[in-house]
Enzyme design. Structure first.
Site, PDB file in Angstrom:
ATOM      1  N   HIS A 155      -7.979  -8.359  -2.245  1.00 24.24           N
ATOM      2  CA  HIS A 155      -7.024  -9.270  -1.198  1.00 24.24           C
ATOM      3  C   HIS A 155      -5.638  -8.714  -0.994  1.00 24.24           C
ATOM      4  O   HIS A 155      -4.762  -9.215  -0.980  1.00 24.24           O
ATOM      5  CB  HIS A 155      -6.915 -10.528  -2.081  1.00 24.24           C
ATOM      6  CG  HIS A 155      -8.252 -11.364  -1.699  1.00 24.24           C
ATOM      7  ND1 HIS A 155      -9.152 -11.387  -3.033  1.00 24.24           N
ATOM      8  CD2 HIS A 155      -8.589 -12.175  -1.164  1.00 24.24           C
ATOM      9  CE1 HIS A 155     -10.005 -12.043  -2.811  1.00 24.24           C
ATOM     10  NE2 HIS A 155     -10.005 -12.715  -1.579  1.00 24.24           N
ATOM     11  N   ARG A 225      18.023   4.104  -4.576  1.00 23.00           N
ATOM     12  CA  ARG A 225      18.984   4.375  -3.320  1.00 23.00           C
ATOM     13  C   ARG A 225      18.184   3.846  -1.947  1.00 23.00           C
ATOM     14  O   ARG A 225      16.909   3.647  -2.201  1.00 23.00           O
ATOM     15  CB  ARG A 225      19.308   5.831  -3.188  1.00 23.00           C
ATOM     16  CG  ARG A 225      18.259   6.590  -3.092  1.00 23.00           C
ATOM     17  CD  ARG A 225      18.572   8.206  -2.762  1.00 23.00           C
ATOM     18  NE  ARG A 225      17.538   9.152  -2.425  1.00 23.00           N
ATOM     19  CZ  ARG A 225      16.769   9.223  -1.399  1.00 23.00           C
ATOM     20  NH1 ARG A 225      17.221   8.593  -0.233  1.00 23.00           N
ATOM     21  NH2 ARG A 225      15.909  10.252  -1.358  1.00 23.00           N
TER      22      ARG A 225
END
Length: 227
Positions: A155, A225
């Site tokens: 799934h 970042r």
């Protein structure tokens, strides 16, 4: 020459020799007794392509290299994208814009040693490398690239241009957004969502959702970042 069956012909669009070698390996493994001809169509000048130093010659497959301006495409020949990294999208967009080659022209490449659930649903241009396993009720978008020894759980959704490097383990009920790249050996735990365009560093363990457009790595993975 095999006189029983016609020669198989393919185009590899864009010349990333890492991907070219893996695509040829998969073709040879899938069709060991067939004659195969592949035209490799470069869209970058040699000076701009540092992958050319790496060999790709594969027994049983005849290859010809061409620059795209010297190429006359045949609409009946299926295509592969010649990159599994971030260059993959650029290649697809280049050949769509300049030659009208849309996603429907791209073939699926699944190595015969991989195992995929029959309930996998996928888009165009899928690549699945050796010894990878894809669980039931998974859904992949266009141009998903799964390298060797990767596991994708039940799934789980991988959107367009997701790239999973060697040894990645994505657990069940995960959702990876468009263009997500997962570094080698990383683990993504159950029900985690990773936003569009984010990159996960090699060896990381992703235990919670990661937003779009960031670099994250570590055990557990933390956002480092923005991209």
């Amino acid at each position: 020459m095999n006189e029983t069956y016609p020669t198989l012909r393919y185009y590899i669009l864009g010349q990333g020799n890492y991907a070219v070698s893996m695509l040829l390996d998969s073709l040879q493994a899938c069709f060991p007794n067939r004659d195969i001809e592949v035209e490799i169509i470069a869209n970058l000048l040699e000076a701009d392509n540092d992958s050319l130093v790496y060999p790709y010659a594969t027994p049983g497959i005849a290859c010809v290299e061409k620059f795209h301006t010297d190429w006359i495409p045949d609409v009946n020949v299926p295509c592969f994208a010649g990159s599994f990294g971030r260059g993959r999208k650029a290649i697809v967009e280049f050949f769509a814009a300049n030659y009208g080659i849309n996603p429907e022209r791209y073939a699926t490449s699944t190595h015969p040693t991989s195992t995929c659930s029959p309930t996998l649903q996928h888009g165009h241009g899928l690549y699945i490398g050796p010894l990878s396993v894809v669980g039931p009720q998974t859904h992949f978008g266009d141009f998903v690239a799964i390298n060797r020894k990767v596991s994708v759980g039940h799934h789980t959704v991988l959107e367009d241009y997701v790239g999973l490097n060697p040894g990645v383990d994505v657990a069940g009920v995960c959702h990876l957004g468009k263009g997500v790249i997962i570094g080698a050996g990383a683990v993504v735990l159950d029900k985690v969502k990773i936003g569009e365009g984010s990159m996960i560093g090699a060896g990381s363990v992703v235990t919670k959702d990661i937003p779009a457009g960031v670099v994250a790595y570590g055990v557990p993975a933390k956002v480092i970042r923005s991209i």
